[in-house]
Design a protein around this motif. Structure first.
Motif, PDB file in Angstrom:
ATOM      1  N   LEU A 103     -48.409   6.060  11.041  1.00 36.53           N
ATOM      2  CA  LEU A 103     -47.569   5.763  12.201  1.00 36.53           C
ATOM      3  C   LEU A 103     -47.762   4.329  12.676  1.00 36.53           C
ATOM      4  O   LEU A 103     -46.802   3.656  13.045  1.00 36.53           O
ATOM      5  N   ARG A 104     -48.993   3.856  12.660  1.00 36.68           N
ATOM      6  CA  ARG A 104     -49.255   2.472  13.056  1.00 36.68           C
ATOM      7  C   ARG A 104     -48.577   1.505  12.088  1.00 36.68           C
ATOM      8  O   ARG A 104     -48.032   0.489  12.499  1.00 36.68           O
ATOM      9  N   CYS A 105     -48.612   1.830  10.808  1.00 41.91           N
ATOM     10  CA  CYS A 105     -47.926   1.000   9.810  1.00 41.91           C
ATOM     11  C   CYS A 105     -46.421   0.976  10.078  1.00 41.91           C
ATOM     12  O   CYS A 105     -45.792  -0.082  10.048  1.00 41.91           O
ATOM     13  N   VAL A 106     -45.857   2.147  10.332  1.00 46.12           N
ATOM     14  CA  VAL A 106     -44.420   2.253  10.607  1.00 46.12           C
ATOM     15  C   VAL A 106     -44.067   1.443  11.853  1.00 46.12           C
ATOM     16  O   VAL A 106     -43.094   0.682  11.853  1.00 46.12           O
ATOM     17  N   ASN A 107     -44.851   1.585  12.911  1.00 46.07           N
ATOM     18  CA  ASN A 107     -44.583   0.820  14.134  1.00 46.07           C
ATOM     19  C   ASN A 107     -44.698  -0.678  13.888  1.00 46.07           C
ATOM     20  O   ASN A 107     -43.895  -1.463  14.396  1.00 46.07           O
ATOM     21  N   PHE A 108     -45.692  -1.080  13.103  1.00 46.56           N
ATOM     22  CA  PHE A 108     -45.843  -2.487  12.752  1.00 46.56           C
ATOM     23  C   PHE A 108     -44.587  -2.983  12.033  1.00 46.56           C
ATOM     24  O   PHE A 108     -44.066  -4.057  12.322  1.00 46.56           O
ATOM     25  N   MET A 109     -44.103  -2.201  11.079  1.00 48.31           N
ATOM     26  CA  MET A 109     -42.903  -2.591  10.335  1.00 48.31           C
ATOM     27  C   MET A 109     -41.696  -2.722  11.262  1.00 48.31           C
ATOM     28  O   MET A 109     -40.933  -3.680  11.158  1.00 48.31           O
ATOM     29  N   LYS A 110     -41.535  -1.764  12.175  1.00 48.79           N
ATOM     30  CA  LYS A 110     -40.408  -1.797  13.108  1.00 48.79           C
ATOM     31  C   LYS A 110     -40.471  -3.017  14.019  1.00 48.79           C
ATOM     32  O   LYS A 110     -39.445  -3.591  14.362  1.00 48.79           O
ATOM     33  N   GLU A 124     -50.014  -4.925   1.086  1.00 56.29           N
ATOM     34  CA  GLU A 124     -51.462  -4.740   0.999  1.00 56.29           C
ATOM     35  C   GLU A 124     -52.126  -5.116   2.324  1.00 56.29           C
ATOM     36  O   GLU A 124     -53.044  -4.448   2.784  1.00 56.29           O
ATOM     37  N   GLU A 125     -51.626  -6.198   2.938  1.00 56.77           N
ATOM     38  CA  GLU A 125     -52.175  -6.648   4.214  1.00 56.77           C
ATOM     39  C   GLU A 125     -51.854  -5.648   5.332  1.00 56.77           C
ATOM     40  O   GLU A 125     -52.681  -5.434   6.219  1.00 56.77           O
ATOM     41  N   VAL A 126     -50.681  -5.055   5.287  1.00 55.59           N
ATOM     42  CA  VAL A 126     -50.319  -4.039   6.283  1.00 55.59           C
ATOM     43  C   VAL A 126     -51.272  -2.863   6.159  1.00 55.59           C
ATOM     44  O   VAL A 126     -51.826  -2.394   7.156  1.00 55.59           O
ATOM     45  N   ARG A 145     -54.099   0.029  -0.791  1.00 58.15           N
ATOM     46  CA  ARG A 145     -52.725  -0.030  -1.292  1.00 58.15           C
ATOM     47  C   ARG A 145     -52.297   1.319  -1.882  1.00 58.15           C
ATOM     48  O   ARG A 145     -51.224   1.827  -1.535  1.00 58.15           O
ATOM     49  N   PRO A 146     -53.099   1.927  -2.761  1.00 62.15           N
ATOM     50  CA  PRO A 146     -52.689   3.227  -3.312  1.00 62.15           C
ATOM     51  C   PRO A 146     -52.532   4.306  -2.228  1.00 62.15           C
ATOM     52  O   PRO A 146     -51.612   5.122  -2.294  1.00 62.15           O
ATOM     53  N   HIS A 147     -53.428   4.305  -1.239  1.00 66.09           N
ATOM     54  CA  HIS A 147     -53.335   5.306  -0.181  1.00 66.09           C
ATOM     55  C   HIS A 147     -52.090   5.078   0.669  1.00 66.09           C
ATOM     56  O   HIS A 147     -51.392   6.032   1.049  1.00 66.09           O
ATOM     57  N   LEU A 148     -51.781   3.818   0.974  1.00 67.67           N
ATOM     58  CA  LEU A 148     -50.569   3.490   1.726  1.00 67.67           C
ATOM     59  C   LEU A 148     -49.335   3.998   0.984  1.00 67.67           C
ATOM     60  O   LEU A 148     -48.479   4.668   1.570  1.00 67.67           O
ATOM     61  N   PHE A 149     -49.270   3.712  -0.313  1.00 66.10           N
ATOM     62  CA  PHE A 149     -48.127   4.158  -1.110  1.00 66.10           C
ATOM     63  C   PHE A 149     -48.057   5.681  -1.151  1.00 66.10           C
ATOM     64  O   PHE A 149     -46.974   6.262  -1.032  1.00 66.10           O
ATOM     65  N   HIS A 150     -49.199   6.327  -1.288  1.00 64.92           N
ATOM     66  CA  HIS A 150     -49.234   7.792  -1.316  1.00 64.92           C
ATOM     67  C   HIS A 150     -48.712   8.377   0.001  1.00 64.92           C
ATOM     68  O   HIS A 150     -47.899   9.308  -0.005  1.00 64.92           O
ATOM     69  N   LEU A 151     -49.188   7.844   1.126  1.00 63.90           N
ATOM     70  CA  LEU A 151     -48.757   8.367   2.424  1.00 63.90           C
ATOM     71  C   LEU A 151     -47.255   8.175   2.642  1.00 63.90           C
ATOM     72  O   LEU A 151     -46.575   9.080   3.135  1.00 63.90           O
ATOM     73  N   PHE A 152     -46.741   7.011   2.267  1.00 63.94           N
ATOM     74  CA  PHE A 152     -45.298   6.775   2.423  1.00 63.94           C
ATOM     75  C   PHE A 152     -44.499   7.686   1.513  1.00 63.94           C
ATOM     76  O   PHE A 152     -43.482   8.248   1.930  1.00 63.94           O
TER      77      PHE A 152
END
Length: 135
Positions: free
Chosen positions: A18-25, A35-37, A45-52
């Motif tokens: 959710l924090r990543c999504v809010n950051f993107m918005k 990767e920085e996000v 990076r792999p965990h971010l991709f997995h969650l999305f």
């Protein structure tokens, strides 16, 4: 265009996601690497991709570009006096030409054509609404 989750659907998401999504918005104009996000919110990076992929069935970059496209479409449909260059700058594109290629690649038409096509639709809805109100 892709469908993004509703706020109710977001309640069940991982807080870091959710924090990543809010950051993107909040950073549609950002050139921050994914990767920085992820690192910013404690995700590899792999965990971010997995969650999305698990939450939205799309990669984080596709999600971010979907947000950008939704912003552009909204501006083009509702703010006809807004220039393509202004929208391009709002989204962090280095040039209007780059934005136009991005937009055309997804929508199949350039932003100016899309904006011109949206104007009659808006006017016809307005006229139909006026006719409906006067009946």
């Amino acid at each position: 265009s892709e469908t993004l989750p509703t706020p109710a659907e977001c309640e069940t998401l991982d807080r870091r996601l959710l924090r990543c999504v809010n950051f993107m918005k909040e950073n549609l104009d950002s050139r921050v690497r994914l990767e920085e996000v992820g690192e910013r919110f404690g995700l590899s990076r792999p965990h971010l991709f997995h969650l999305f992929q698990e939450a939205f069935r799309m990669a984080p970059g596709v999600y971010w570009n979907t947000l950008r496209m939704q912003y552009a479409i909204s501006k083009l449909q509702t703010e006809h006096s807004t220039s393509i260059g202004s929208i391009s700058a709002d989204l962090g594109f280095v040039s209007q030409a780059n934005f136009s290629r991005f937009f055309r690649g997804i929508q199949g038409v350039c932003p100016r054509e899309y904006q011109a096509a949206a104007l009659p639709v808006q006017l016809s809805r307005y006229v139909m609404g006026v006719r409906h109100l006067s009946s």
